[in-house]
Write a protein that holds these residues in place. Structure first.
Motif, short mmCIF file in Angstrom:
data_model
loop_
_atom_site.label_atom_id
_atom_site.label_comp_id
_atom_site.label_asym_id
_atom_site.label_seq_id
_atom_site.Cartn_x
_atom_site.Cartn_y
_atom_site.Cartn_z
N ALA A 67 -1.91 -5.33 14.56
CA ALA A 67 -0.75 -4.49 14.87
C ALA A 67 -0.41 -3.54 13.73
CB ALA A 67 0.46 -5.38 15.19
N LEU A 68 -0.67 -3.99 12.49
CA LEU A 68 -0.31 -3.18 11.33
C LEU A 68 -1.37 -2.13 10.98
CD1 LEU A 68 1.16 -5.98 9.04
CD2 LEU A 68 2.45 -4.16 10.17
N ILE A 69 -2.64 -2.51 11.03
CA ILE A 69 -3.67 -1.57 10.56
C ILE A 69 -4.79 -1.34 11.58
CG2 ILE A 69 -3.23 -2.16 8.16
CD1 ILE A 69 -5.79 -3.82 8.19
N GLY A 70 -4.71 -1.96 12.74
CA GLY A 70 -5.75 -1.75 13.74
C GLY A 70 -6.96 -2.64 13.47
N TYR A 71 -8.18 -2.14 13.80
CA TYR A 71 -9.42 -2.87 13.60
C TYR A 71 -10.25 -2.14 12.55
CZ TYR A 71 -8.18 -5.09 18.00
OH TYR A 71 -7.52 -5.77 18.99
N PRO A 72 -9.95 -2.39 11.29
CA PRO A 72 -10.62 -1.61 10.24
C PRO A 72 -12.09 -1.98 10.08
CG PRO A 72 -9.30 -3.34 9.26
CD PRO A 72 -9.03 -3.39 10.74
N SER B 187 -0.56 5.35 4.97
CA SER B 187 -0.32 6.21 3.82
C SER B 187 -1.33 5.88 2.72
CB SER B 187 1.10 5.99 3.31
OG SER B 187 1.23 4.67 2.77
N PRO B 188 -1.54 6.78 1.77
CA PRO B 188 -2.46 6.47 0.66
C PRO B 188 -2.08 5.20 -0.08
CG PRO B 188 -1.92 8.82 0.69
CD PRO B 188 -1.05 8.17 1.71
N GLU B 189 -0.77 4.97 -0.23
CA GLU B 189 -0.32 3.78 -0.96
C GLU B 189 -0.68 2.51 -0.19
OE1 GLU B 189 1.87 7.29 -2.25
OE2 GLU B 189 1.53 6.41 -0.27
N TYR C 86 -4.25 -2.27 1.03
CA TYR C 86 -5.07 -3.02 1.98
C TYR C 86 -6.56 -3.07 1.60
CZ TYR C 86 -1.57 -3.96 5.60
OH TYR C 86 -0.50 -4.46 6.31
N PHE C 87 -7.05 -1.97 1.01
CA PHE C 87 -8.51 -1.86 0.89
C PHE C 87 -9.03 -1.62 -0.53
CE2 PHE C 87 -7.29 -0.43 5.16
CZ PHE C 87 -7.97 -1.38 5.91
N SER C 88 -8.13 -1.67 -1.51
CA SER C 88 -8.59 -1.44 -2.89
C SER C 88 -8.01 -2.50 -3.80
CB SER C 88 -8.14 -0.04 -3.36
OG SER C 88 -8.66 0.96 -2.52
N ALA C 89 -8.69 -2.66 -4.95
CA ALA C 89 -8.21 -3.58 -5.98
C ALA C 89 -6.92 -3.00 -6.56
CB ALA C 89 -9.28 -3.74 -7.06
N GLU D 10 8.48 3.23 2.57
CA GLU D 10 8.08 4.33 3.44
C GLU D 10 9.00 4.47 4.64
OE1 GLU D 10 3.98 4.03 4.48
OE2 GLU D 10 3.28 4.09 2.39
N GLY D 11 9.44 3.33 5.19
CA GLY D 11 10.37 3.39 6.32
C GLY D 11 11.68 4.04 5.94
N LEU D 12 12.21 3.63 4.77
CA LEU D 12 13.46 4.22 4.30
C LEU D 12 13.30 5.70 4.01
CD1 LEU D 12 14.78 1.38 1.96
CD2 LEU D 12 15.67 2.03 4.21
N ASN D 13 12.15 6.09 3.45
CA ASN D 13 11.91 7.51 3.16
C ASN D 13 11.87 8.34 4.44
OD1 ASN D 13 11.80 7.07 0.41
ND2 ASN D 13 9.57 6.93 0.33
N ARG D 14 11.19 7.80 5.47
CA ARG D 14 11.14 8.53 6.74
C ARG D 14 12.53 8.65 7.37
NH1 ARG D 14 6.27 5.57 7.32
NH2 ARG D 14 7.36 3.95 8.52
N ILE D 15 13.28 7.55 7.31
CA ILE D 15 14.64 7.59 7.88
C ILE D 15 15.51 8.59 7.12
CG2 ILE D 15 16.75 6.23 8.20
CD1 ILE D 15 14.92 3.82 8.74
N GLU D 16 15.42 8.58 5.79
CA GLU D 16 16.20 9.52 4.99
C GLU D 16 15.81 10.96 5.29
OE1 GLU D 16 15.73 8.43 0.94
OE2 GLU D 16 16.99 6.63 1.08
N ALA D 17 14.50 11.20 5.48
CA ALA D 17 14.04 12.55 5.80
C ALA D 17 14.60 13.01 7.15
CB ALA D 17 12.51 12.60 5.82
N LEU D 18 14.58 12.09 8.14
CA LEU D 18 15.12 12.44 9.46
C LEU D 18 16.63 12.65 9.39
CD1 LEU D 18 13.09 9.97 11.71
CD2 LEU D 18 12.92 12.47 11.71
#
Length: 399
Positions: free
Chosen positions: A102-107, A120-122, A127-130, A189-197
């Motif tokens: 649900a969060l990242i699909g089938y990577p 997002s890059p972060e 998820y995928f880097s050290a 990220e959620g708070l940033n999107r909400i603040e932007a909206l």
């Protein structure tokens, strides 16, 4: 009191005022409605974003709890052989897998372009880097749990080396830390999107307020001003004669009835003068209607110059004028009429080669006790005017 005659030359015309007002009103409301809709849509997006953010944070937060739950009940299963602990641990890792989908699909770690969820890059780095590599560690954790749950502790010799399973270390350190960082990042990220909206919503809201202000200043205010001038113009035309700039017959009658009622109530004198330009038809026939119109205006101005502010002057017919004089006896009215006759006779129009002299005849009458309205007073003054005409014109007669 008489208006400035120059006012009659000013024109405030609105072609089809109903259509003008309707179009202006509809366009203004449409613009406000569009901006209000945008505010509503942005607010809807804010609410949806808050809901989605809450759901994502809840799911990502479950991963931490599920990892600890799976680890705890797997250990309990290995120690006790409890089928219930086995099922709880198994269901926990299955739930972790569904949450991760649900969060990242089938990577596909070798082909990141095949991932079904846009991160997002972060989050991608988490998820995928050290150092956290959450996707890899989650996969190792669930595989380790599955291997542990595949062991039958009632068959295998005891004691087990529980620490030989990777899930113990992962659940305690690297996986838990990574899942914790993921939750924090989703929250940020959620708070940033909400603040932007919310910022966008505030911008649109203030644009709407500014639009309403500008509409009031540059649309409604000019429209109201124009309509007000138009209404004043209609009022003016309803009361004043367009050519001479003095009151018309209808407005005079209304004012005269009030003046008569006041004179009778307070037992005050009141008189009327009716004047008619002599031989006016010959003026039109000889000099033309343009000159005739100038005579009408010039006579009106000369009469207006000689009366009081309390007197009421009106154009009563084509070349006929009437003056109502409150608190004035017939004797004083006769003297004024004689003065008016003299002043009009001094009026010369045109040039030296083709000059035009103007004279007027007048009839004077005073209000008497059995006069019920202005018409009876006017009738006597008109009869006196007829006698002035009959006696040779350019004279004053008392009726």
């Amino acid at each position: 009191m008489q208006p400035n005659s120059s006012a009659s030359s000013v024109s405030y015309e609105i072609k089809n005022p109903s259509k003008y007002m309707t179009l202006t009103y509809v366009m203004s409301l449409a613009l406000i409605a569009i901006l209000s809709s945008i505010v509503h849509l942005v607010l809807g997006r804010v609410i949806d974003e808050q809901s989605q953010t809450g759901t994502i944070i809840n799911i990502s937060g479950q991963q931490r709890m599920l990892s600890q739950r799976a680890s705890f009940f797997t250990i309990e299963y290995l120690v006790s052989g409890s089928n219930r602990s086995h099922d709880i641990a198994y269901n926990a890792i299955k739930k972790m897998h569904r949450n991760q989908v649900a969060l990242i699909g089938y990577p596909d770690t070798t082909k990141k372009i095949d991932r079904l969820k846009s991160l997002s890059p972060e989050l991608d780095a988490l998820y995928f880097s050290a150092p956290f590599d959450v996707y890899k560690n989650t996969k190792l954790f669930t595989q380790s749990i599955e291997r542990a749950l595949a062991v039958d502790p009632l068959v295998e010799k005891l004691p087990f080396d529980i620490h030989s399973f990777d899930f113990v270390m992962l659940a305690r350190d690297s996986l838990l830390d990574g899942l914790h960082e993921v939750v924090n990042q989703y929250e940020i990220e959620g708070l940033n999107r909400i603040e932007a909206l919310q910022s966008a919503q505030n911008v649109v809201f203030w644009i709407m307020i500014l639009t309403i202000f500008l509409e009031a200043l540059f649309i409604f205010r000019p429209m109201v001003s124009k309509i007000s001038r138009y209404a004043k113009r209609l009022q003016y035309e309803a009361k004043y004669d367009a050519l001479s700039g003095i009151l018309n017959r209808g407005a005079f009658t209304l004012l005269a009835d009030n003046a008569i009622a006041n004179a009778k109530q307070n037992k005050l004198p009141l008189s009327v003068i009716i004047g008619d330009i002599d031989l006016f038809k010959s003026v039109n026939d000889t000099y033309g209607h343009v000159v005739g119109d100038e005579v009408i205006k010039s006579v009106a101005n000369r009469l207006h110059e000689c009366i009081r502010n309390t007197d009421i002057l009106a154009r009563f017919g084509g070349e006929e004028y009437i003056i109502l004089l409150p608190q004035t006896t017939v004797r004083d009215t006769h003297l004024l009429a004689c003065k008016l006759r003299q002043r009009i006779s001094e009026l010369v129009m045109g040039d030296d080669e083709k000059s035009l002299s103007v004279t007027m005849s007048f009839g004077v009458a005073e209000l008497i006790s059995y006069d019920l309205n202005i018409d009876q007073l006017i009738t006597r003054a008109d009869e006196a005017l007829y006698l002035s005409k009959k006696k040779g014109r350019n004279r004053v007669t008392i009726g």
